[in-house]
Write a protein that holds these residues in place. Structure first.
Motif, PDB file in Angstrom:
ATOM      1  N   ILE A   1       0.840  -1.190   0.000  1.00 44.58           N
ATOM      2  CA  ILE A   1       0.000   0.000   0.000  1.00 44.58           C
ATOM      3  C   ILE A   1       0.885   1.255   0.000  1.00 44.58           C
ATOM      4  O   ILE A   1       0.638   2.185  -0.756  1.00 44.58           O
ATOM      5  N   ALA A   2       1.920   1.260   0.858  1.00 49.46           N
ATOM      6  CA  ALA A   2       2.815   2.422   0.920  1.00 49.46           C
ATOM      7  C   ALA A   2       3.539   2.638  -0.408  1.00 49.46           C
ATOM      8  O   ALA A   2       3.731   3.773  -0.839  1.00 49.46           O
ATOM      9  N   ALA A   3       3.946   1.555  -1.058  1.00 52.39           N
ATOM     10  CA  ALA A   3       4.632   1.672  -2.348  1.00 52.39           C
ATOM     11  C   ALA A   3       3.719   2.296  -3.392  1.00 52.39           C
ATOM     12  O   ALA A   3       4.160   3.124  -4.192  1.00 52.39           O
ATOM     13  N   GLN A   4       2.454   1.936  -3.385  1.00 52.64           N
ATOM     14  CA  GLN A   4       1.508   2.519  -4.335  1.00 52.64           C
ATOM     15  C   GLN A   4       1.249   3.989  -4.022  1.00 52.64           C
ATOM     16  O   GLN A   4       1.205   4.817  -4.918  1.00 52.64           O
ATOM     17  N   GLU A   5       1.083   4.324  -2.740  1.00 48.03           N
ATOM     18  CA  GLU A   5       0.795   5.700  -2.343  1.00 48.03           C
ATOM     19  C   GLU A   5       1.941   6.655  -2.682  1.00 48.03           C
ATOM     20  O   GLU A   5       1.713   7.809  -3.012  1.00 48.03           O
ATOM     21  N   HIS A   6       3.175   6.175  -2.593  1.00 46.23           N
ATOM     22  CA  HIS A   6       4.345   7.030  -2.831  1.00 46.23           C
ATOM     23  C   HIS A   6       4.997   6.779  -4.190  1.00 46.23           C
ATOM     24  O   HIS A   6       6.112   7.230  -4.430  1.00 46.23           O
ATOM     25  N   ASN A   7       4.317   6.036  -5.049  1.00 39.24           N
ATOM     26  CA  ASN A   7       4.804   5.775  -6.407  1.00 39.24           C
ATOM     27  C   ASN A   7       6.196   5.137  -6.408  1.00 39.24           C
ATOM     28  O   ASN A   7       7.105   5.603  -7.082  1.00 39.24           O
ATOM     29  N   LEU A   8       6.362   4.077  -5.615  1.00 38.34           N
ATOM     30  CA  LEU A   8       7.629   3.351  -5.533  1.00 38.34           C
ATOM     31  C   LEU A   8       7.577   2.133  -6.454  1.00 38.34           C
ATOM     32  O   LEU A   8       6.506   1.602  -6.728  1.00 38.34           O
ATOM     33  N   THR A   9       8.749   1.689  -6.927  1.00 41.84           N
ATOM     34  CA  THR A   9       8.811   0.525  -7.801  1.00 41.84           C
ATOM     35  C   THR A   9       9.770  -0.515  -7.245  1.00 41.84           C
ATOM     36  O   THR A   9      10.661  -0.195  -6.464  1.00 41.84           O
ATOM     37  N   CYS A  10       9.585  -1.730  -7.683  1.00 39.30           N
ATOM     38  CA  CYS A  10      10.461  -2.821  -7.265  1.00 39.30           C
ATOM     39  C   CYS A  10      11.744  -2.777  -8.106  1.00 39.30           C
ATOM     40  O   CYS A  10      11.678  -2.860  -9.337  1.00 39.30           O
TER      41      CYS A  10
ATOM     42  N   VAL B   1      11.678   1.270  -4.276  1.00 41.24           N
ATOM     43  CA  VAL B   1      12.479   2.490  -4.356  1.00 41.24           C
ATOM     44  C   VAL B   1      11.721   3.616  -5.059  1.00 41.24           C
ATOM     45  O   VAL B   1      10.842   3.360  -5.891  1.00 41.24           O
ATOM     46  N   PRO B   2      12.058   4.881  -4.737  1.00 43.31           N
ATOM     47  CA  PRO B   2      11.401   6.024  -5.375  1.00 43.31           C
ATOM     48  C   PRO B   2      12.004   6.326  -6.753  1.00 43.31           C
ATOM     49  O   PRO B   2      12.862   7.193  -6.906  1.00 43.31           O
ATOM     50  N   ALA B   3      11.583   5.581  -7.743  1.00 42.52           N
ATOM     51  CA  ALA B   3      12.057   5.757  -9.114  1.00 42.52           C
ATOM     52  C   ALA B   3      11.070   5.091 -10.055  1.00 42.52           C
ATOM     53  O   ALA B   3      10.325   4.193  -9.658  1.00 42.52           O
ATOM     54  N   ARG B   4      11.066   5.524 -11.310  1.00 39.76           N
ATOM     55  CA  ARG B   4      10.219   4.857 -12.306  1.00 39.76           C
ATOM     56  C   ARG B   4      10.783   3.475 -12.609  1.00 39.76           C
ATOM     57  O   ARG B   4      10.052   2.507 -12.763  1.00 39.76           O
ATOM     58  N   GLU B   5      12.121   3.380 -12.665  1.00 40.14           N
ATOM     59  CA  GLU B   5      12.798   2.099 -12.911  1.00 40.14           C
ATOM     60  C   GLU B   5      14.170   2.150 -12.253  1.00 40.14           C
ATOM     61  O   GLU B   5      14.827   3.191 -12.271  1.00 40.14           O
ATOM     62  N   ALA B   6      14.596   1.035 -11.667  1.00 37.19           N
ATOM     63  CA  ALA B   6      15.919   0.991 -11.035  1.00 37.19           C
ATOM     64  C   ALA B   6      16.545  -0.379 -11.235  1.00 37.19           C
ATOM     65  O   ALA B   6      15.940  -1.398 -10.897  1.00 37.19           O
ATOM     66  N   LYS B   7      17.735  -0.381 -11.809  1.00 41.08           N
ATOM     67  CA  LYS B   7      18.544  -1.588 -11.937  1.00 41.08           C
ATOM     68  C   LYS B   7      19.799  -1.328 -11.124  1.00 41.08           C
ATOM     69  O   LYS B   7      20.614  -0.476 -11.484  1.00 41.08           O
ATOM     70  N   ILE B   8      19.938  -2.066 -10.033  1.00 40.35           N
ATOM     71  CA  ILE B   8      20.982  -1.773  -9.055  1.00 40.35           C
ATOM     72  C   ILE B   8      21.999  -2.898  -9.004  1.00 40.35           C
ATOM     73  O   ILE B   8      21.652  -4.061  -8.813  1.00 40.35           O
ATOM     74  N   ASN B   9      23.256  -2.528  -9.162  1.00 39.01           N
ATOM     75  CA  ASN B   9      24.387  -3.434  -9.039  1.00 39.01           C
ATOM     76  C   ASN B   9      24.584  -3.815  -7.567  1.00 39.01           C
ATOM     77  O   ASN B   9      24.318  -3.025  -6.673  1.00 39.01           O
TER      78      ASN B   9
END
Length: 114
Positions: A1-10, A78-86
């Protein structure tokens, strides 16, 4: 729910050496405290040197990338449209104290005053 409210992505966790790619990343605390926040992209396989005038947002940008990387390693959204993290084994970032942010000084000016 928090991820949706704050526009977070996996985020996607990549093997070591793959670099970091962030699209439309946001500083999770900064965007709550300002009227408008412009999302930023970041892409790197190596270290970057950030330059610019005092109080232009270099420290916020650096902390934004560090926080997104840290949150991804915790398994958080995370607060981003897309994130690819090393996969990383350390993060180095300068953090201001609460009292220095109250005075609205740049990180450089805080260093000079100290």
């Amino acid at each position: 729910i928090a991820a949706q409210e704050h526009n977070l992505t996996c985020p996607t966790i990549l093997p070591s050496g793959s670099g970091i790619q962030i699209k439309e990343g946001r500083h999770p605390l900064q965007e709550l405290n300002v009227e408008s926040f412009v999302p930023n992209d970041f892409q790197s396989q190596r270290i970057h040197i950030l330059t610019g005038p005092n109080a232009c947002g270099k420290s916020v940008y650096l902390k934004q990338v560090a926080l997104i990387t840290y949150l991804a390693h915790l398994g958080s959204y995370v607060p981003a449209r897309e994130a690819k993290i090393n996969i990383v084994d350390h993060i180095h970032c300068r953090i201001n104290t609460a009292e220095s942010t109250e005075h609205h000084l740049s990180a450089f000016m805080t260093d000079l005053r100290q």
